[in-house]
Enzyme design. Structure first.
Site, PDB file in Angstrom:
ATOM      1  N   TYR A  34      -7.280  14.315   2.755  1.00  0.00           N
ATOM      2  CA  TYR A  34      -6.262  13.491   3.946  1.00  0.00           C
ATOM      3  C   TYR A  34      -7.337  13.799   5.458  1.00  0.00           C
ATOM      4  O   TYR A  34      -7.124  14.992   5.516  1.00  0.00           O
ATOM      5  CB  TYR A  34      -4.375  14.542   3.649  1.00  0.00           C
ATOM      6  CG  TYR A  34      -4.427  14.082   2.644  1.00  0.00           C
ATOM      7  CD1 TYR A  34      -4.383  12.694   1.732  1.00  0.00           C
ATOM      8  CD2 TYR A  34      -3.493  14.584   2.348  1.00  0.00           C
ATOM      9  CE1 TYR A  34      -3.800  12.286   0.143  1.00  0.00           C
ATOM     10  CE2 TYR A  34      -2.652  14.248   1.149  1.00  0.00           C
ATOM     11  CZ  TYR A  34      -2.708  13.359   0.358  1.00  0.00           C
ATOM     12  OH  TYR A  34      -1.420  13.047  -1.113  1.00  0.00           O
TER      13      TYR A  34
ATOM     14  N   TYR B 114       5.976  11.202  -5.309  1.00  0.00           N
ATOM     15  CA  TYR B 114       5.129  11.367  -3.406  1.00  0.00           C
ATOM     16  C   TYR B 114       5.984   9.950  -3.487  1.00  0.00           C
ATOM     17  O   TYR B 114       6.167   8.823  -4.271  1.00  0.00           O
ATOM     18  CB  TYR B 114       3.248  11.467  -3.578  1.00  0.00           C
ATOM     19  CG  TYR B 114       3.105  10.273  -4.201  1.00  0.00           C
ATOM     20  CD1 TYR B 114       2.991   9.285  -3.833  1.00  0.00           C
ATOM     21  CD2 TYR B 114       1.977  10.599  -5.583  1.00  0.00           C
ATOM     22  CE1 TYR B 114       1.594   7.464  -4.838  1.00  0.00           C
ATOM     23  CE2 TYR B 114       0.723   9.895  -5.812  1.00  0.00           C
ATOM     24  CZ  TYR B 114       1.391   9.008  -5.870  1.00  0.00           C
ATOM     25  OH  TYR B 114      -0.073   7.357  -6.226  1.00  0.00           O
TER      26      TYR B 114
ATOM     27  N   LYS C 247      12.800   0.664   8.450  1.00  0.00           N
ATOM     28  CA  LYS C 247      12.693   0.482   9.966  1.00  0.00           C
ATOM     29  C   LYS C 247      11.824  -1.146  10.600  1.00  0.00           C
ATOM     30  O   LYS C 247      11.564  -1.748  11.531  1.00  0.00           O
ATOM     31  CB  LYS C 247      12.064   1.648  10.598  1.00  0.00           C
ATOM     32  CG  LYS C 247      10.784   1.497  10.075  1.00  0.00           C
ATOM     33  CD  LYS C 247      10.370   2.926  11.093  1.00  0.00           C
ATOM     34  CE  LYS C 247       9.118   2.788  10.049  1.00  0.00           C
ATOM     35  NZ  LYS C 247       8.927   5.433  11.032  1.00  0.00           N
TER      36      LYS C 247
HETATM   37  N1  LIG Z   1      -0.873  12.138  -4.519  1.00  0.00           N
HETATM   38  C1  LIG Z   1      -1.109  11.035  -4.554  1.00  0.00           C
HETATM   39  O1  LIG Z   1      -2.181  10.533  -4.661  1.00  0.00           O
HETATM   40  C2  LIG Z   1      -0.679  11.225  -3.092  1.00  0.00           C
HETATM   41  C3  LIG Z   1      -0.457   9.747  -2.150  1.00  0.00           C
HETATM   42  C4  LIG Z   1       0.711   9.362  -1.341  1.00  0.00           C
HETATM   43  C5  LIG Z   1       1.372  10.512  -1.144  1.00  0.00           C
HETATM   44  N2  LIG Z   1       1.358  11.332  -1.969  1.00  0.00           N
HETATM   45  C6  LIG Z   1       2.010  12.790  -0.727  1.00  0.00           C
HETATM   46  O2  LIG Z   1       3.208  12.097  -0.562  1.00  0.00           O
HETATM   47  C7  LIG Z   1       3.758  12.527   0.900  1.00  0.00           C
HETATM   48  C8  LIG Z   1       5.213  11.188   1.159  1.00  0.00           C
HETATM   49  O3  LIG Z   1       4.282   9.780   0.899  1.00  0.00           O
HETATM   50  P1  LIG Z   1       4.142   8.946   2.080  1.00  0.00           P
HETATM   51  O4  LIG Z   1       3.735   9.777   3.431  1.00  0.00           O
HETATM   52  O5  LIG Z   1       3.764   8.231   1.555  1.00  0.00           O
HETATM   53  O6  LIG Z   1       5.061   8.576   2.063  1.00  0.00           O
HETATM   54  P2  LIG Z   1       7.548   8.198   2.148  1.00  0.00           P
HETATM   55  O7  LIG Z   1       6.830  10.033   1.585  1.00  0.00           O
HETATM   56  O8  LIG Z   1       7.891   7.729   1.888  1.00  0.00           O
HETATM   57  O9  LIG Z   1       6.776   8.277   4.092  1.00  0.00           O
HETATM   58  C9  LIG Z   1       6.811   8.897   4.914  1.00  0.00           C
HETATM   59  C10 LIG Z   1       6.553   7.863   5.974  1.00  0.00           C
HETATM   60  O10 LIG Z   1       7.720   7.145   6.916  1.00  0.00           O
HETATM   61  C11 LIG Z   1       7.593   7.184   8.073  1.00  0.00           C
HETATM   62  N3  LIG Z   1       9.215   8.110   8.428  1.00  0.00           N
HETATM   63  C12 LIG Z   1       9.174   9.220   7.375  1.00  0.00           C
HETATM   64  N4  LIG Z   1      10.505   9.592   7.871  1.00  0.00           N
HETATM   65  C13 LIG Z   1      11.299   8.472   9.396  1.00  0.00           C
HETATM   66  C14 LIG Z   1      12.309   8.519   9.905  1.00  0.00           C
HETATM   67  N5  LIG Z   1      13.100   9.184   9.352  1.00  0.00           N
HETATM   68  N6  LIG Z   1      12.360   7.502  10.663  1.00  0.00           N
HETATM   69  C15 LIG Z   1      11.291   6.486  10.041  1.00  0.00           C
HETATM   70  N7  LIG Z   1      10.106   6.665   9.012  1.00  0.00           N
HETATM   71  C16 LIG Z   1      10.144   7.989   8.767  1.00  0.00           C
HETATM   72  C17 LIG Z   1       6.832   7.741   8.557  1.00  0.00           C
HETATM   73  O11 LIG Z   1       5.741   7.266   9.251  1.00  0.00           O
HETATM   74  P3  LIG Z   1       5.459   6.181   9.844  1.00  0.00           P
HETATM   75  O12 LIG Z   1       6.340   6.707  10.879  1.00  0.00           O
HETATM   76  O13 LIG Z   1       4.324   5.802  10.422  1.00  0.00           O
HETATM   77  O14 LIG Z   1       6.442   4.994   9.899  1.00  0.00           O
HETATM   78  C18 LIG Z   1       6.430   8.721   7.430  1.00  0.00           C
HETATM   79  O15 LIG Z   1       5.023   8.863   7.733  1.00  0.00           O
HETATM   80  C19 LIG Z   1       1.637  12.275   1.328  1.00  0.00           C
HETATM   81  O16 LIG Z   1       2.167  12.423   2.688  1.00  0.00           O
HETATM   82  C20 LIG Z   1       1.363  12.881   0.834  1.00  0.00           C
HETATM   83  O17 LIG Z   1       1.379  14.278   0.613  1.00  0.00           O
HETATM   84  C21 LIG Z   1       0.157  12.048  -2.316  1.00  0.00           C
END
Ligand SMILES: NC(=O)c1ccc[n+]([C@@H]2O[C@H](COP(=O)([O-])OP(=O)(O)OC[C@H]3O[C@@H](n4cnc5c(N)ncnc54)[C@H](OP(=O)(O)O)[C@@H]3O)[C@@H](O)[C@H]2O)c1
Length: 326
Positions: A61, A207, A218
């Site tokens: 990351y 994840y 949004k």
């Molecule tokens: N192992 C893997 O291959 C893999 C792959 C993907 C993710 N992950 C892990 O999983 C974690 C979570 O996944 P993710 O970050 O893809 O997705 P998520 O939790 O589905 O979405 C997070 C994103 O949604 C938006 N958000 C979060 N809370 C919000 C709220 N209250 N109101 C409005 N927008 C909000 C933010 O982005 P914006 O404000 O920019 O829209 C935030 O970065 C990652 O950080 C990582 O640690 C792992």
């Protein structure tokens, strides 16, 4: 906050963990556009203040920047936080792309650089990020086993592995956890992979439960056009037609269910994944304190049988629409 045992480990995690992919920032093909480091650190500290006890990060990351930010944020708080990071994804020298690399010597080098960036002398959960290349997953897993024996890593996990790949490494050393994708609109793991983890006492930390922000509801127009060039979502099919339109139909139908419980849609999405009996915890991304302050309230949401049946039927209809569009 309630905690749950992760697999057969001594790690007891809160139902929600903080994901820090977006905190790695932009300027790379898998970045999230610009991100203010001060705000990132505040977000992590806010999550810890709210009672969240684990943070997921990865060397991949932001070329290690996410790990650096996590290290700064947990400085002085190390004993309060379970740190989960990942190895096996390296950047090409020119920074243009990533590739999988699971050779033992490489993982040994990676762990040293992660420990340094995180400002710690041990990693609680060290995960193979992707099973790439497939032929080296046994070697990568043996390397992690070696790091556990040396005390640099407490427990080992994997991410994005299939049942077949899990079977190949189970005999080498216990697998504490699997980190697969899982959300209302990405359910491929439900039938085989998640039950397999249950049978084998492998913890499951899912994840992207809000489908990387999509399921917050949004986005109303065409988000791909609005994302900055260095936000990976700009080129992701879920944020482009025809898929985006089909997802939006679902989102509009889900919104009243969330509203009935005075909760934002993103919280309905997170709550729904936590409702799966095989899921130990959900990794939620947040870029500012207000995100995580809002998301944590999902733990107050209690869906009733009617809600669950209605969601189920909407998700089935949505999956059918996706299939028809292919
Ligand atoms: N192992 C893997 O291959 C893999 C792959 C993907 C993710 N992950 C892990 O999983 C974690 C979570 O996944 P993710 O970050 O893809 O997705 P998520 O939790 O589905 O979405 C997070 C994103 O949604 C938006 N958000 C979060 N809370 C919000 C709220 N209250 N109101 C409005 N927008 C909000 C933010 O982005 P914006 O404000 O920019 O829209 C935030 O970065 C990652 O950080 C990582 O640690 C792992």
């Amino acid at each position: 906050m309630e905690t749950r045992r992760l697999g057969e480990s001594d790690l007891f995690i809160t139902p929600i963990g903080l994901g820090s992919w977006a905190l790695g920032g932009g300027n790379n093909p898998y970045g999230w556009g610009s991100q203010d480091d001060k705000e990132s650190i505040e977000t992590i500290r806010c999550a810890i203040d709210l009672g969240i006890n684990w943070i997921d990060t990865a060397k991949g990351y932001g070329h290690g920047h996410s790990e650096e930010i996590v290290g700064k944020a947990v400085s002085g708080l190390r004993d309060k936080v379970i740190i989960a990071t990942k190895c096996g994804i390296l950047w090409k020298e020119d920074g243009s792309d990533i590739y999988g690399h699971l050779k033992k010597e490489s993982i040994r080098q990676e762990v040293e650089s992660s420990l340094k960036r995180l400002g710690t002398d041990y990693i609680d959960l060290y995960q193979i990020h992707w099973p790439l290349p497939d032929e080296d997953i046994e070697e990568g897993w043996e390397a992690i086993f070696g790091l556990i024996q040396e005390g640099k890593v407490r427990f080992g996990g994997v991410s994005n592995f299939s049942v077949e790949q899990l079977k190949r490494i189970l005999d080498i050393h216990r697998v504490t956890s699997l980190q697969p994708p899982y959300s209302m609109i990405k359910r491929d793991t439900e039938k085989e992979l998640l039950p397999f983890c249950k049978t084998n006492n492998i913890g499951v930390i899912v994840y992207s439960p809000m489908q990387s922000g999509l399921l917050t509801g949004k986005f109303s127009a065409s988000p791909a056009a609005e994302f900055p060039e260095d936000d990976w979502r700009k080129n992701n099919p879920d944020f482009q037609e025809p898929l985006f339109g089909i997802h939006m139909e679902l989102i509009e139908k889900l919104k009243p269910i969330a509203a009935r419980h005075n909760q934002p849609l993103g919280n309905l999405a997170v709550n729904w994944v936590l409702g799966n009996e095989y899921v130990t915890g959900a990794i939620v991304g947040a870029r500012r304190p207000s995100h995580i302050q809002e998301t944590i309230k999902t733990l107050e949401l209690k869906l009733n049988e009617d809600d669950i049946a209605e969601i189920d039927s909407l998700l089935t209809e949505h999956a059918k629409r996706i299939q028809e569009s292919e």
